[in-house]
Design an enzyme around this catalytic site. Structure first.
Site, PDB file in Angstrom:
ATOM      1  N   LYS A 296       0.671  -0.734  -0.189  1.00 58.49           N
ATOM      2  CA  LYS A 296       0.617  -0.124  -0.406  1.00 58.49           C
ATOM      3  C   LYS A 296       0.659   0.871  -0.189  1.00 58.49           C
ATOM      4  O   LYS A 296       0.277   2.792  -0.231  1.00 58.49           O
ATOM      5  CB  LYS A 296      -1.274   0.054   1.402  1.00 58.49           C
ATOM      6  CG  LYS A 296      -0.780   0.329   2.530  1.00 58.49           C
ATOM      7  CD  LYS A 296      -1.294  -0.430   3.117  1.00 58.49           C
ATOM      8  CE  LYS A 296      -0.669  -0.212   5.311  1.00 58.49           C
ATOM      9  NZ  LYS A 296      -0.153   1.041   5.197  1.00 58.49           N
ATOM     10  N   ASP A 297       2.411   1.225   0.464  1.00 53.64           N
ATOM     11  CA  ASP A 297       2.957   2.410  -0.096  1.00 53.64           C
ATOM     12  C   ASP A 297       3.460   2.613  -1.133  1.00 53.64           C
ATOM     13  O   ASP A 297       4.885   3.856  -0.948  1.00 53.64           O
ATOM     14  CB  ASP A 297       4.039   1.425   1.397  1.00 53.64           C
ATOM     15  CG  ASP A 297       3.741   1.972   2.891  1.00 53.64           C
ATOM     16  OD1 ASP A 297       2.447   2.892   2.831  1.00 53.64           O
ATOM     17  OD2 ASP A 297       4.098   1.226   3.550  1.00 53.64           O
TER      18      ASP A 297
ATOM     19  N   ARG B 107      -8.452   8.578   3.413  1.00 51.77           N
ATOM     20  CA  ARG B 107      -9.169   7.396   3.317  1.00 51.77           C
ATOM     21  C   ARG B 107     -10.028   6.924   3.921  1.00 51.77           C
ATOM     22  O   ARG B 107     -11.698   6.585   4.280  1.00 51.77           O
ATOM     23  CB  ARG B 107      -8.704   6.269   2.232  1.00 51.77           C
ATOM     24  CG  ARG B 107      -9.517   4.528   2.858  1.00 51.77           C
ATOM     25  CD  ARG B 107      -8.131   3.802   1.675  1.00 51.77           C
ATOM     26  NE  ARG B 107      -7.362   3.066   2.698  1.00 51.77           N
ATOM     27  CZ  ARG B 107      -7.524   2.102   4.067  1.00 51.77           C
ATOM     28  NH1 ARG B 107      -8.474   1.832   4.057  1.00 51.77           N
ATOM     29  NH2 ARG B 107      -6.853   2.269   4.859  1.00 51.77           N
ATOM     30  N   ARG B 108      -9.006   6.372   5.383  1.00 54.64           N
ATOM     31  CA  ARG B 108     -10.331   5.657   6.519  1.00 54.64           C
ATOM     32  C   ARG B 108     -11.338   6.606   6.980  1.00 54.64           C
ATOM     33  O   ARG B 108     -12.696   7.049   7.241  1.00 54.64           O
ATOM     34  CB  ARG B 108      -9.174   5.780   7.343  1.00 54.64           C
ATOM     35  CG  ARG B 108      -8.535   4.120   7.220  1.00 54.64           C
ATOM     36  CD  ARG B 108      -7.203   4.154   8.266  1.00 54.64           C
ATOM     37  NE  ARG B 108      -6.254   2.666   7.753  1.00 54.64           N
ATOM     38  CZ  ARG B 108      -5.937   2.754   8.352  1.00 54.64           C
ATOM     39  NH1 ARG B 108      -4.703   3.269   9.128  1.00 54.64           N
ATOM     40  NH2 ARG B 108      -5.260   0.871   8.458  1.00 54.64           N
TER      41      ARG B 108
ATOM     42  N   ARG C 118       0.553  10.188  13.576  1.00 51.00           N
ATOM     43  CA  ARG C 118       1.547   9.146  13.153  1.00 51.00           C
ATOM     44  C   ARG C 118       2.577   8.427  14.060  1.00 51.00           C
ATOM     45  O   ARG C 118       2.223   8.172  14.689  1.00 51.00           O
ATOM     46  CB  ARG C 118       2.146   9.872  12.756  1.00 51.00           C
ATOM     47  CG  ARG C 118       1.065  11.207  11.290  1.00 51.00           C
ATOM     48  CD  ARG C 118       1.728  10.733  10.483  1.00 51.00           C
ATOM     49  NE  ARG C 118       2.632   9.707  10.044  1.00 51.00           N
ATOM     50  CZ  ARG C 118       3.847  10.272   8.906  1.00 51.00           C
ATOM     51  NH1 ARG C 118       4.225  12.300   8.928  1.00 51.00           N
ATOM     52  NH2 ARG C 118       4.700  10.439   8.638  1.00 51.00           N
TER      53      ARG C 118
ATOM     54  N   ARG D  82       1.585   4.787  17.878  1.00 54.71           N
ATOM     55  CA  ARG D  82       0.632   4.594  18.063  1.00 54.71           C
ATOM     56  C   ARG D  82       0.056   4.292  18.878  1.00 54.71           C
ATOM     57  O   ARG D  82      -1.342   4.753  19.712  1.00 54.71           O
ATOM     58  CB  ARG D  82      -0.356   4.608  16.879  1.00 54.71           C
ATOM     59  CG  ARG D  82       0.081   5.395  15.537  1.00 54.71           C
ATOM     60  CD  ARG D  82      -0.768   5.076  14.223  1.00 54.71           C
ATOM     61  NE  ARG D  82       0.813   4.049  13.585  1.00 54.71           N
ATOM     62  CZ  ARG D  82       0.381   3.850  12.645  1.00 54.71           C
ATOM     63  NH1 ARG D  82      -0.766   4.184  11.798  1.00 54.71           N
ATOM     64  NH2 ARG D  82       0.857   2.703  11.519  1.00 54.71           N
TER      65      ARG D  82
ATOM     66  N   CYS E 273      -1.675   9.632  -1.362  1.00 57.97           N
ATOM     67  CA  CYS E 273      -2.093   9.329   0.127  1.00 57.97           C
ATOM     68  C   CYS E 273      -2.848  10.790   0.345  1.00 57.97           C
ATOM     69  O   CYS E 273      -3.574  10.753   1.111  1.00 57.97           O
ATOM     70  CB  CYS E 273      -1.371   9.558   0.495  1.00 57.97           C
ATOM     71  SG  CYS E 273       0.482  10.512   0.722  1.00 57.97           S
TER      72      CYS E 273
END
Length: 309
Positions: A82-83, A130-131, A148, A154, A244
């Site tokens: 996904k990166d 997105r989230r 972050r 986190r 992103c």
């Protein structure tokens, strides 16, 4: 004397865990080689006080790694798919995509143990547009705040900074062995509530196109079904020229010979979400078709507005 293979990896615990997993898989097939990890700090790792969408550019977590590949400092690199931008640097290829872990996002709660139990105005931590967009569509009352850092950081911030919940990729928790941690209050987020990021749960092993030895080696751990599904997702992302800074989601599954794909584009506050589904046998055609449908419905306007902010 054994040939040494240099593997590029980000420095985070998760990235190193993923790289070691790949190395151990390859050692089973190629015991005659030695493997060594070269840790690389990327722009995305260095800039932690700004949300990803504002750092700018694509490949925040891969550009320095790709540079090391291009100049032959490393032999291959292990990324979270996904990166990885939809377009790679010239001369580089994805040599393998191993079998996918769970693609789902999941809540990690502070006090409650279910999405339905989160109070009105709950503070939810995520730096993913997105989230955020999809959660705000589902629960406009949520107070979305950026968070972050690596998984460890986190999880610490969840309690120290008084979030009601944070969102993490389930695959990362699985690879770190934390799904069995009974002290964590976890709940999967259904794709109907939050469709996953393109490539989420999959690894991308990148190498030089010209290095046939490494390409042959990596091919032994490639998972065909995962590769087909990820291809549909990445074609979709490339057609939309997404990054992103745009709330874009896409997820494909393969059932028999049929690929089922759903794509999504939205604005930042979730007030406008465009979705489309497609079923077929050609991953590239499916990804393109879903992107074209969303573009015809106004996705281009949404994307341009977000980029010009």
């Amino acid at each position: 004397m054994k040939r040494k293979i240099i593997v590029g990896s980000r420095r985070s615990k998760l990235a190193l865990t993923q790289s070691n997993w790949v190395i151990n898989k390859l050692k089973e097939q190629y015991p005659e080689f030695d493997f060594e990890i070269k840790e690389i700090v990327t722009k995305g790792d260095r800039i932690l006080d700004v949300t990803l969408s504002k750092v700018g550019g694509k490949g925040l977590f891969v550009s320095e790694v790709e540079q090391a590949l291009s100049n032959s400092t490393i032999d291959f690199a292990v990324h979270s798919m996904k990166d990885v931008p939809s377009s790679l640097e010239e001369g580089l290829v994805i040599g393998a995509i191993p079998k996918r872990e769970s693609p789902l996002d999941c809540f990690v709660f502070n006090q409650v143990s279910s999405l339905d139990d989160l109070p009105k105005g709950a503070i939810v931590g995520t730096s993913s547009l997105r989230r955020a967009a999809q959660l705000l569509k589902h629960r406009p009352d949520f107070n979305i705040r950026p968070i972050r850092g690596n998984i460890d950081t986190r999880l610490q911030k969840l309690h120290v900074e008084n979030f009601d919940a944070i969102i993490l990729a389930k695959a990362g928790l699985a690879r770190m062995g934390w799904l069995e941690n009974t002290t964590l209050k976890l709940e999967d987020i259904a794709p109907e509530v939050c469709l996953t990021a393109v490539g989420q749960g999959a690894l991308a092993i990148e190498c030089r196109e010209s290095d046939q030895l490494i390409r042959d080696m990596l091919a032994t751990i490639h998972h065909e079904e995962t590769g087909i599904c990820v291809e549909a997702e990445r074609v979709f992302l490339k057609k939309l020229n997404g990054g992103c800074e745009i709330p874009i989601a896409g997820f494909a599954t393969k059932i028999g010979e049929q690929i089922h794909f759903k794509g999504l584009v939205g604005n930042a506050d979730g007030s406008k979400i465009l979705e489309s589904k497609e079923i077929g046998e050609n991953p590239g055609q499916i990804g393109n078709k879903v992107a074209e449908v969303l573009l015809s419905e106004g996705a281009e306007t949404i994307i341009e507005e977000l980029r010009n902010k």
